[in-house]
Design a protein around this motif. Structure first.
Motif: not given
Length: 563
Positions: A229-249
């Motif tokens: 998954v490649v995405l534009a983010v404003d900060e590292v926390g946004d990428a971590v949040a996406m990774a967390t959602r991926v793990i959950e789903v």
């Protein structure tokens, strides 16, 4: 949107858009973008933010062509400019590449904007994401998308990531995050429930990832059970949040028929704000994310890991080991030890299995589980496998007892390398060993990536006259379903079940099933990992043909294990 830097004046009789357009920009469902005469963005609504993954605060004031790459069909760019110049508007379909590298199909309407005197003041575009039209050829789609999941393939990922990296700008708050996702339990699912179920799991995973991500994000199948998954983010926390959602789903169970499976996933994250200073920045970014993913697996799976310089040091150590592996063959650092294979009845030696060891000049003797995974990842496993085959046959040729067989493990990469049959034939010819004395051991997982090629190569090897053994048998119930179609002579019961004998009912049932299946097909059944007399006694009672394990001592030289 046409790449037009200025628009000519029109007469005062021309129609003009209402001044309310600006107030409607934030709420319209389509991406509405306006530019000034020099092509700089003056309005960028919320739909444009979703479509391109770029916030309005960053887009306004910058040239549209610096933010988004537009790909026209041949001739359409010139036509768009001409129609806007002459008629004041243009409508057509284009492909545009978002900040993260995602390629989106756009239905675009572009109109010229005029001031009260009829002079040009720029453009306004209304862009809507659409599905590719039926006029787009299937050939193009097949070349750019994974045939199973429908996601963009590795080629598209690499091209999109390269484009996204080079659109990063110094001083911008926008960064690029790459998430390397590898399923944790896919092998067990594939082995235990069959490849058809495994394929359905991959399709479902792809659908869940696509739904979880924004339209401006790239979701691609990298290969096997790996997704990126490649995405534009404003900060590292946004990428971590996406990774967390991926793990959950992906931890949520997937129901397929009567089966309910939870594949789970490990995610490696790397975040960059500039193009890496290297000859191949795309490969560098993917390698960093991949390294972080492997670290996540090593720390327990079902988690994410952020890449940092420490992980790069670990990866460099692995690369150094891979480089040292290149010289190991020529410098005589590799050696073979052997483990005997014996009958369960009178414990007579029937053959040996060759096991590889590496005497590293600085690190000492390295076991296969240390360096073979690196050899697999770097592709050097084929070279090592060739060396093992030639050396083992040379050792076997020196034995006076021509009844003994020699077993050599064949990796999945060797099996589909396109050279295995030729290598085996040449090694047999050089050694003068009867092909019937050579046993090639392959695992069930060797068939997962390219089953058609694997079957074809095994048929070729059988024609040469060698013996084929299916190693680690019993770890997947799918084995019981498809083994009848394989050109095998020997089944080797996996050591995990043998270790639980006696006393464990499930292990006993598995071993009994394998024995029944193997003997019903006229195959020899060998138990691996036998370490004590009670286990050997039970195997003898169950009718197992042969065994191997530490009960007869540690692996050693040929003379030692045959005495």
């Amino acid at each position: 949107m046409p790449a037009i830097s200025s628009v000519p004046s029109r007469g005062t009789g021309s129609s003009r858009p209402s001044d309310v357009v600006g107030s409607l920009l934030p709420i319209l469902p389509d991406a509405v973008i306006s530019l000034d005469r020099l092509g700089a963005v003056t309005h960028w609504n919320e739909a444009a933010e979703r479509t391109y993954g770029i916030p309005a605060a960053e887009a306004v004031g910058r040239r549209f062509t610096d933010l988004v790459e537009t790909v026209y069909q041949e001739g359409d760019a010139a036509l768009a400019r001409r129609q806007v110049h002459v008629q004041g508007r243009w409508h057509g379909r284009v492909r545009q590449i978002s900040r993260s590298g995602a390629v989106v199909e756009i239905s675009s309407t572009v109109a010229a904007l005029y001031d009260q005197a009829g002079g040009s003041r720029g453009l306004v575009a209304v862009n809507r994401v659409v599905e590719p039209s039926s006029g787009d050829t299937d050939l193009t789609h097949r070349a750019t998308h994974d045939s199973l999941t429908g996601l963009p393939n590795r080629t598209v990922l690499m091209e999109g990531l390269d484009s996204a990296l080079h659109r990063l700008r110094p001083g911008s708050t926008t960064k690029l995050a790459v998430l390397f996702c590898d399923l944790d339990g896919f092998k067990d699912i594939n082995d235990g429930l069959g490849h058809a179920v495994g394929d359905q799991v991959l399709v479902t995973v792809a659908q869940r990832l696509r739904r979880r991500c924004r339209s401006a994000d790239v979701v691609a199948r990298f290969g096997g059970d790996e997704f990126v998954v490649v995405l534009a983010v404003d900060e590292v926390g946004d990428a971590v949040a996406m990774a967390t959602r991926v793990i959950e789903v992906l931890d949520t169970p997937i129901v397929i028929g009567d089966a309910e499976v939870s594949p789970g996933v490990s995610v490696g994250i790397t975040v960059v704000d500039a193009v890496p200073d290297t000859d191949d920045p795309v490969a560098a970014v993917l390698r960093d994310a991949d390294t972080a993913m492997y670290h996540a697996k090593g720390r327990g799976r079902g988690r994410y890991e952020l890449f940092d310089a420490g992980l790069r040091d670990d990866e460099e150590e692995r690369l150094e080991l891979a480089t040292a592996m290149r010289r190991a063959v020529g410098d005589g650092e590799l050696e073979l030890v052997y483990q005997s294979r014996r009958t369960c009845g009178d414990r007579r030696v029937t053959g040996v299995e060759a096991l590889l060891r590496w005497r590293h000049p600085e690190l000492g003797v390295l076991a296969p589980d240390v360096f073979l995974p690196i050899a697999e990842r770097t592709g050097r496993i084929v070279e090592l496998g060739d060396w093992v085959l030639r050396q083992a046959l040379a050792d076997l040729a020196d034995l006076p007892d021509e009844r003994l067989t020699l077993a050599v493990n064949i990796s999945a990469r060797q099996l589909v390398s396109g050279r295995l049959t030729r290598t085996v034939t040449r090694a047999l010819s050089e050694s003068g060993v009867d092909p019937a004395r050579l046993v090639l051991e392959v695992t069930e997982t060797a068939f997962s990536d390219d089953p058609a090629t694997a079957h074809r190569v095994l048929d070729e090897l059988k024609a040469v006259g060698v013996v084929i053994a299916l190693d680690d048998f019993g770890t997947g119930w799918s084995s019981l379903q498809y083994v009848r179609g394989l050109p095998v002579d020997v089944l080797k019961v996996d050591r995990t079940f043998v270790a639980d004998l006696p006393g464990e009912l499930t292990a006993s049932a598995v071993v009994a099933s394998v024995l029944g299946l193997g003997h019903g097909m006229g195959l020899t059944v060998v138990a691996e990992g036998v370490e004590d007399e009670p286990t050997l006694g039970l195997l003898r009672e169950m009718g197992c043909d042969e065994y191997q394990g530490f009960i007869d001592g540690e692996p050693g030289s040929l003379p030692d294990v045959l005495n």
